[in-house]
Structure formats: structure tokens, C-alpha cells
Design a protein around this motif. Structure first.
Motif, mmCIF file in Angstrom:
data_model
loop_
_atom_site.group_PDB
_atom_site.id
_atom_site.type_symbol
_atom_site.label_atom_id
_atom_site.label_comp_id
_atom_site.label_asym_id
_atom_site.label_seq_id
_atom_site.Cartn_x
_atom_site.Cartn_y
_atom_site.Cartn_z
ATOM 1 N N MET A 1 0.729 -1.010 0.065
ATOM 2 C CA MET A 1 0.058 0.037 0.062
ATOM 3 C C MET A 1 0.760 1.309 -0.017
ATOM 4 O O MET A 1 0.258 2.500 0.254
ATOM 5 N N SER A 2 2.000 1.126 -0.253
ATOM 6 C CA SER A 2 3.054 2.158 -0.473
ATOM 7 C C SER A 2 2.947 2.876 -1.594
ATOM 8 O O SER A 2 2.994 2.051 -2.794
ATOM 9 N N ARG A 3 2.918 4.073 -1.772
ATOM 10 C CA ARG A 3 2.779 4.709 -3.376
ATOM 11 C C ARG A 3 4.210 4.453 -4.049
ATOM 12 O O ARG A 3 5.213 4.964 -3.671
ATOM 13 N N PRO A 4 4.125 4.268 -5.231
ATOM 14 C CA PRO A 4 5.270 4.043 -6.213
ATOM 15 C C PRO A 4 5.949 5.473 -6.328
ATOM 16 O O PRO A 4 5.223 6.572 -6.320
ATOM 17 N N LYS A 5 7.119 5.435 -6.924
ATOM 18 C CA LYS A 5 7.876 6.692 -7.187
ATOM 19 C C LYS A 5 7.028 7.375 -8.151
ATOM 20 O O LYS A 5 6.699 6.836 -9.132
ATOM 21 N N GLY A 6 7.040 8.763 -8.038
ATOM 22 C CA GLY A 6 6.131 9.495 -9.051
ATOM 23 C C GLY A 6 4.631 9.704 -8.911
ATOM 24 O O GLY A 6 3.904 10.338 -9.679
ATOM 25 N N PHE A 7 4.069 8.602 -7.922
ATOM 26 C CA PHE A 7 2.789 8.606 -7.934
ATOM 27 C C PHE A 7 2.122 9.815 -7.168
ATOM 28 O O PHE A 7 2.862 10.350 -6.293
ATOM 29 N N PRO A 8 0.888 10.419 -7.348
ATOM 30 C CA PRO A 8 0.417 11.509 -6.700
ATOM 31 C C PRO A 8 0.455 11.247 -5.187
ATOM 32 O O PRO A 8 0.271 10.013 -4.707
ATOM 33 N N PRO A 9 0.637 12.148 -4.363
ATOM 34 C CA PRO A 9 0.589 12.027 -2.811
ATOM 35 C C PRO A 9 -0.847 11.928 -2.404
ATOM 36 O O PRO A 9 -1.704 11.941 -3.167
ATOM 37 N N GLY A 10 -1.070 11.716 -1.234
ATOM 38 C CA GLY A 10 -2.141 11.446 -0.784
ATOM 39 C C GLY A 10 -2.250 11.120 0.965
ATOM 40 O O GLY A 10 -1.443 10.954 1.678
ATOM 41 N N PRO A 11 -3.695 11.004 1.475
ATOM 42 C CA PRO A 11 -3.671 10.699 2.969
ATOM 43 C C PRO A 11 -3.097 9.282 3.048
ATOM 44 O O PRO A 11 -3.161 8.369 2.260
ATOM 45 N N VAL A 12 -2.546 9.094 4.203
ATOM 46 C CA VAL A 12 -1.911 7.909 4.708
ATOM 47 C C VAL A 12 -3.115 6.829 4.708
ATOM 48 O O VAL A 12 -3.840 6.821 5.533
ATOM 49 N N PRO A 13 -2.709 5.915 4.048
ATOM 50 C CA PRO A 13 -4.091 4.608 4.135
ATOM 51 C C PRO A 13 -3.530 3.707 5.295
ATOM 52 O O PRO A 13 -2.659 3.474 5.739
ATOM 53 N N LEU A 14 -4.848 3.199 5.816
ATOM 54 C CA LEU A 14 -4.646 2.192 6.760
ATOM 55 C C LEU A 14 -4.408 0.767 6.393
ATOM 56 O O LEU A 14 -4.961 0.628 5.105
ATOM 57 N N PRO A 15 -3.854 0.020 7.111
ATOM 58 C CA PRO A 15 -3.650 -1.404 6.597
ATOM 59 C C PRO A 15 -5.030 -2.080 6.041
ATOM 60 O O PRO A 15 -5.852 -1.989 6.800
ATOM 61 N N VAL A 16 -4.888 -2.745 5.104
ATOM 62 C CA VAL A 16 -5.786 -3.749 4.240
ATOM 63 C C VAL A 16 -7.065 -2.562 3.761
ATOM 64 O O VAL A 16 -7.250 -2.923 2.766
ATOM 65 N N ILE A 17 -7.631 -1.848 4.707
ATOM 66 C CA ILE A 17 -8.884 -0.978 4.253
ATOM 67 C C ILE A 17 -8.602 0.262 3.802
ATOM 68 O O ILE A 17 -9.332 0.884 2.908
ATOM 69 N N GLY A 18 -7.348 0.654 3.619
ATOM 70 C CA GLY A 18 -6.861 1.837 2.919
ATOM 71 C C GLY A 18 -7.475 3.321 3.485
ATOM 72 O O GLY A 18 -7.596 3.245 4.686
ATOM 73 N N ASN A 19 -8.105 4.200 2.636
ATOM 74 C CA ASN A 19 -8.692 5.192 3.168
ATOM 75 C C ASN A 19 -10.210 5.161 3.178
ATOM 76 O O ASN A 19 -10.965 6.022 3.279
ATOM 77 N N ILE A 20 -10.864 3.830 2.979
ATOM 78 C CA ILE A 20 -12.348 3.716 2.982
ATOM 79 C C ILE A 20 -13.032 4.337 4.221
ATOM 80 O O ILE A 20 -14.123 5.156 4.021
ATOM 81 N N LEU A 21 -12.479 4.152 5.332
ATOM 82 C CA LEU A 21 -13.106 4.751 6.501
ATOM 83 C C LEU A 21 -13.107 6.297 6.593
ATOM 84 O O LEU A 21 -13.866 7.004 7.323
ATOM 85 N N GLN A 22 -12.203 6.825 5.909
ATOM 86 C CA GLN A 22 -11.984 8.270 6.044
ATOM 87 C C GLN A 22 -12.914 9.098 5.060
ATOM 88 O O GLN A 22 -13.023 10.113 4.828
ATOM 89 N N MET A 23 -13.563 8.226 4.087
ATOM 90 C CA MET A 23 -14.305 8.935 2.890
ATOM 91 C C MET A 23 -15.571 9.407 3.106
ATOM 92 O O MET A 23 -16.139 9.973 2.460
ATOM 93 N N GLY A 24 -16.216 8.941 4.309
ATOM 94 C CA GLY A 24 -17.601 9.234 4.848
ATOM 95 C C GLY A 24 -18.328 8.353 4.168
ATOM 96 O O GLY A 24 -18.467 8.117 2.868
ATOM 97 N N PHE A 25 -19.394 7.593 4.853
ATOM 98 C CA PHE A 25 -20.114 6.482 4.481
ATOM 99 C C PHE A 25 -21.148 7.188 3.767
ATOM 100 O O PHE A 25 -21.897 6.240 2.683
ATOM 101 N N SER A 26 -22.016 8.084 3.920
ATOM 102 C CA SER A 26 -22.945 8.772 3.313
ATOM 103 C C SER A 26 -22.750 9.661 1.938
ATOM 104 O O SER A 26 -23.553 9.514 0.940
#
Length: 489
Positions: free
Chosen positions: A21-46
Motif C-alpha cells: 500500500m505504499s505509493r510508487p515513485k512519481g505517484f501523486p501524494p495523498g492521505p496515509v492509508p490504513l492497513p488492508v482497508i486503505g482510506n475507505i473509513l476516511q471517505m464518509g459513508f453517506s
């Protein structure tokens, strides 16, 4: 010893997950993902739109998120959206892998098909067929006006009660694409057809839900008794309905006399068998193409018209100005023609403002690059999911006079003339622009002006204003509401 071994294995697993889940070189930055689930919980369910906006404030107009193990690149703002949709439209014209949609429709059809020969042939064939059945012609306008008569009659049945317009508008809009694709319309009291429309709307909302994202991220979820199973139950009912329609066509059609899109496609299949020169046409592509047209021809146009009624009740002075313009141009005719819109800048501006302010299709449909490509200094690998945040255009303070309020003057100049705003993309743009854009524009104008010709619309409780919080999905619709209709003399 066993505890140490378990700890080492746990650390090794975490290291592997972190690397995955680490970003490859040259890939756009972004929020740190949680293991396994990534950023899903940060997205807002509704509704993920506020989270996407917040991420862009920290990481810029192009950034990355993780949906489980799946990386995605979010693109916001006119400059960069124009780059991926238009300037490099062909390079970004593919669709990404999505476990949910591929388990439902594979890579067939018109909307989610991968970029390539099959998609090109089907898009070309569909555009040609739609034109043959009246798209952009007077005959299509006449069909919409005929359906408007049924819509107004249904409204009149409810003039003495509070009416939820959703079912009537939904049926009316859907009947237009049904006439083109199925060769028939459905009565407003047809409970079977109403159930089909309800299932489609439900799936359009659930397709962007937490459970859908979880399913797409982790294949094993498929077998668990979780809410995503409702999506597949709905699909089975809808597909059974389409199967019956197709079987009836095969039994009743007359060779050389196509009645609709399905008949035209069946004739194309016969050509294939004889000439073997278009191998991409097959029964599965027919089935998914019909499903795509039916869904796309109903959902967004219906939502736009519902938003238009809601805003007209919220802003009665705008409703009255539209009606004055409609009456002036209509004269003593029963209804307006589509060409009349040229002399109706205010009404046109209102309808455009409805689409802007409600962001009916906020995130469009995901794209993917057909090869590794450079975007604003970042390296975007082939096949990566690209999320075009079209809603970011609609409230940009640099683009609009009144970005955060409903105001038709966003589309009018100081002389009251309609202005074209290049950064307004309600139907997306480029090679994957919406197939039905012209049909949707015609329907919205003719249905809207007909409704305002025959009725005045009022919010039933002035002390309790409408809740304009959208129901998020692939398209954003208003919550169901009831309105009071007053027939015009």
C-alpha cells in the motif's frame, strides 16, 4: 519462543501490507492509508464529496487514495479535468477494473466497456441507431411532447392532494428511452415497471456505498451475508425483466423492419453471421448495451427534473420569471418546441443552474489510462482508477459569480443573454462524453416548460423549508418530497 515467532510473523505481514500500500515513485501524494482497508473509513459513508474536497486542500488537485488495496487517483479542477477528459482524452479513455461491476456486466456494453474496438463499434452503432430513431430530430421532440401529455394528466389526478412527483417523473422520463430501445412505453400505474425503476435507483445509490467499496476491494466478501447481496438480488430481478423484453422481440420482430434499438442490433447480429466482419457484436453485448441505455436514459434526467421542481418551490420568484418567459414565447400554442429555447435565455439558465448547483453526476464514471502516462508531473500507471471529481467545477469560486447559491445569473451576462461556460461539464467531455447528452437536454427543457405551463408549484409548509441534502450515489437525487399543485387557467 512461540510468542516471538508470532510477533515476527505479524511484523512481516504488516511490512508486506505496508509495502503493498505504499505509493510508487512519481505517484501523486495523498492521505496515509490504513492497513488492508486503505482510506475507505476516511471517505464518509453517506457522501464522500466533503472528504475528497478536504484531501485536495492538503494534497492539491491531483492526489491518490486507497480503496482497500486498490490505488485510485482523484482529479479536481478545470485545468486537470480538461487534461484527462479532453487534451489526453484518448489516453485516459479506458475503464479501471472494478470487481463489483465486472461480476455484474463483465466488460461489455457501452458505459463500463474497456476502451478498444468493441467499445468503438458499439458506441458508433448506438449513436447511429439513436439518430435513426429521431435523436436530434422533430420526431423525438414529438415523442417527448406526447409523453408530456400523459405526465400532465397524471399530475391533474393529484391536484387536490400533496403529490410526491418522483414516480410520475421517473416513469415519464424512462418511457422516452423505452420507446427508443424497447419500442413501447409503460403506464404510470404499472406496478411491475415501477418496481424495476425502484431497484435501479436503489442500486445506483448502493454502488457507491461502503459495502460496495468493500466488495470491490476484497473478493472473499462476495460470499458473506452482507448488505452488498441486495445489489445482486436487484440485478437478478432487473435482468429477468430485460430477458423477457428481448425474448419477446425475438419472437415478434419482422426482418428488415426494425422497430427499435433491439431490433436493429438483432439485424446486426445476422449480418455478423453472414459476413463475419463485426465479431464484437454478440448477445451478451446486446443485453448489457440495452441495460446501459435503459439505466442511463432514466436516472440522471429524472433527478434533474426533480431538483428543478424543488428549486422552483424554494425560489417562487424564479419560477414566476420562467413562467412569464414560457408564456411570452409560447403565445397561443399548446406547448413549446425545442427550437424555442433559443429565445428563452432565462429558462435555459435556470435549467443549467439546476444541474450545476445539484451536481447530478458528481464523480462521473471512473476512467483509466490505456498506458503509463504523465499528468501534471506525476506518473500514472496503466489501468489505475481515475476519479474525475466533476463536482469540484460547480462550486469553484474562480469560475462562478455565485458559486454557493442557486442563481441563474451564473449563466447570464449583464444584458441577460445566455453565456456558455466551458468549465461546466454535467455530461463529462471527450471520447467518453455521455451518449445521451442531446436527448437529456431536450427532455429536461420540454418536460420542465410543459409542467410550468400547466401548473404552479408550491412547498406545502412554508414554516419548514425543504431539506436539500442530496442522496449520494452515481447520481445525486433529492430526498423524496411532496408538493402542492395549482392548475393554471
Amino acid at each position: 519462543m512461540e510468542l516471538i515467532t508470532a510477533l515476527l510473523l505479524g511484523l512481516l505481514l504488516l511490512a508486506l501490507l505496508w509495502r503493498k500500500m505504499s505509493r510508487p515513485k512519481g505517484f501523486p501524494p495523498g492521505p496515509v492509508p490504513l492497513p488492508v482497508i486503505g482510506n475507505i473509513l476516511q471517505m464518509g459513508f453517506s457522501n464522500p464529496l466533503p472528504a475528497l474536497k478536504k484531501f485536495s486542500e492538503e494534497y492539491g488537485p491531483i492526489y491518490s487514495i486507497y480503496l482497500g488495496f486498490t490505488p485510485a487517483v482523484v482529479v479536481r479542477g478545470f485545468k486537470d479535468l480538461k487534461e484527462i477528459l479532453v487534451n489526453k482524452g484518448q489516453e485516459f479513455a479506458d475503464r479501471p477494473f472494478n470487481r463489483l461491476t465486472e461480476d455484474i456486466s463483465g466488460t461489455k456494453g457501452l458505459v463500463l466497456a474497456r476502451y478498444g474496438q468493441a467499445w468503438k463499434e458499439h458506441r458508433r452503432f448506438t449513436l447511429s441507431t439513436l439518430r435513426n430513431f429521431g435523436l436530434g430530430k422533430k420526431s423525438m421532440e414529438e415523442r417527448i411532447c406526447e409523453e408530456s401529455v400523459h405526465l400532465i394528466q397524471e399530475f391533474k389526478k393529484n391536484k387536490d392532494t400533496l403529490l410526491d412527483p418522483h414516480f410520475v417523473i421517473d416513469n415519464a422520463v424512462s418511457n422516452i428511452i423505452c420507446m427508443i430501445v424497447f419500442g413501447r412505453r409503460y403506464e404510470y400505474n404499472d406496478s411491475t415497471f415501477r418496481d424495476i425503476l425502484n431497484l435501479i435507483h436503489e442500486n445506483m445509490k448502493m454502488a457507491t456505498s461502503f459495502w460496495a467499496m468493500l466488495y470491490s476491494a476484497f473478493g472473499f466478501v462476495k460470499h458473506l451475508p452482507l448488505p452488498h447481496q441486495k445489489i445482486f438480488r436487484n440485478v437478478r430481478v432487473f435482468f429477468d425483466f430485460l430477458e423477457r423484453v428481448l425474448e419477446q422481440h425475438k419472437r415478434t420482430r419482422v426482418h428488415g423492419q426494425p422497430r427499435d434499438y433491439i431490433d436493429c442490433y438483432l439485424e446486426e447480429l445476422e449480418k455478423d453471421q453472414g459476413e463475419r466482419n463485426k465479431l464484437t457484436f454478440d448477445n451478451e453485448n446486446l443485453f448489457i448495451s440495452v441495460a446501459d441505455l435503459f439505466i442511463a436514459g432514466t436516472e440522471t434526467t429524472s433527478s434533474s427534473l426533480e431538483w428543478s421542481l424543488l428549486y422552483m418551490m424554494m425560489y417562487p420568484e424564479i419560477q414566476e420569471k420562467c413562467r412569464e418567459e414560457i408564456d411570452r414565447i409560447r403565445g397561443d400554442r399548446d406547448h413549446l418546441g425545442y427550437e424555442d429555447r433559443v429565445g428563452m435565455p432565462y429558462t435555459q439558465a435556470v435549467l443549467l443552474e439546476v444541474q450545476r448547483f445539484s451536481s447530478v453526476v458528481p464523480l462521473g464514471v471512473s476512467h483509466a489510462p490505456i498506458k503509463d502516462v504523465q499528468l501534471n508531473g506525476y506518473t500514472i500507471p496503466k489501468g489505475i482508477m481515475i476519479i474525475p471529481d466533476l463536482s469540484s467545477l460547480n462550486y469553484d469560486e474562480k469560475l462562478w459569480k455565485y458559486p454557493h447559491e442557486f442563481n441563474p445569473e451564473n449563466f447570464l451576462n449583464s444584458e441577460g443573454e445566455l453565456v456558455k461556460v466551458d468549465s461546466f461539464l454535467p455530461f463529462s467531455a471527450g471520447p467518453r462524453v455521455c451518449l445521451g447528452e442531446n436527448l437529456a437536454r431536450m427532455e429536461i427543457f420540454l418536460f420542465f416548460t410543459t409542467m410550468l405551463t400547466h401548473f404552479e408549484f408550491y412547498w406545502p409548509d412554508p414554516k419548514s423549508p425543504p431539506d436539500t441534502t442530496p442522496v449520494f450515489g452515481i447520481s445525486q437525487a433529492p430526498k423524496h418530497f411532496k408538493m402542492r399543485l395549482v392548475p393554471r387557467i
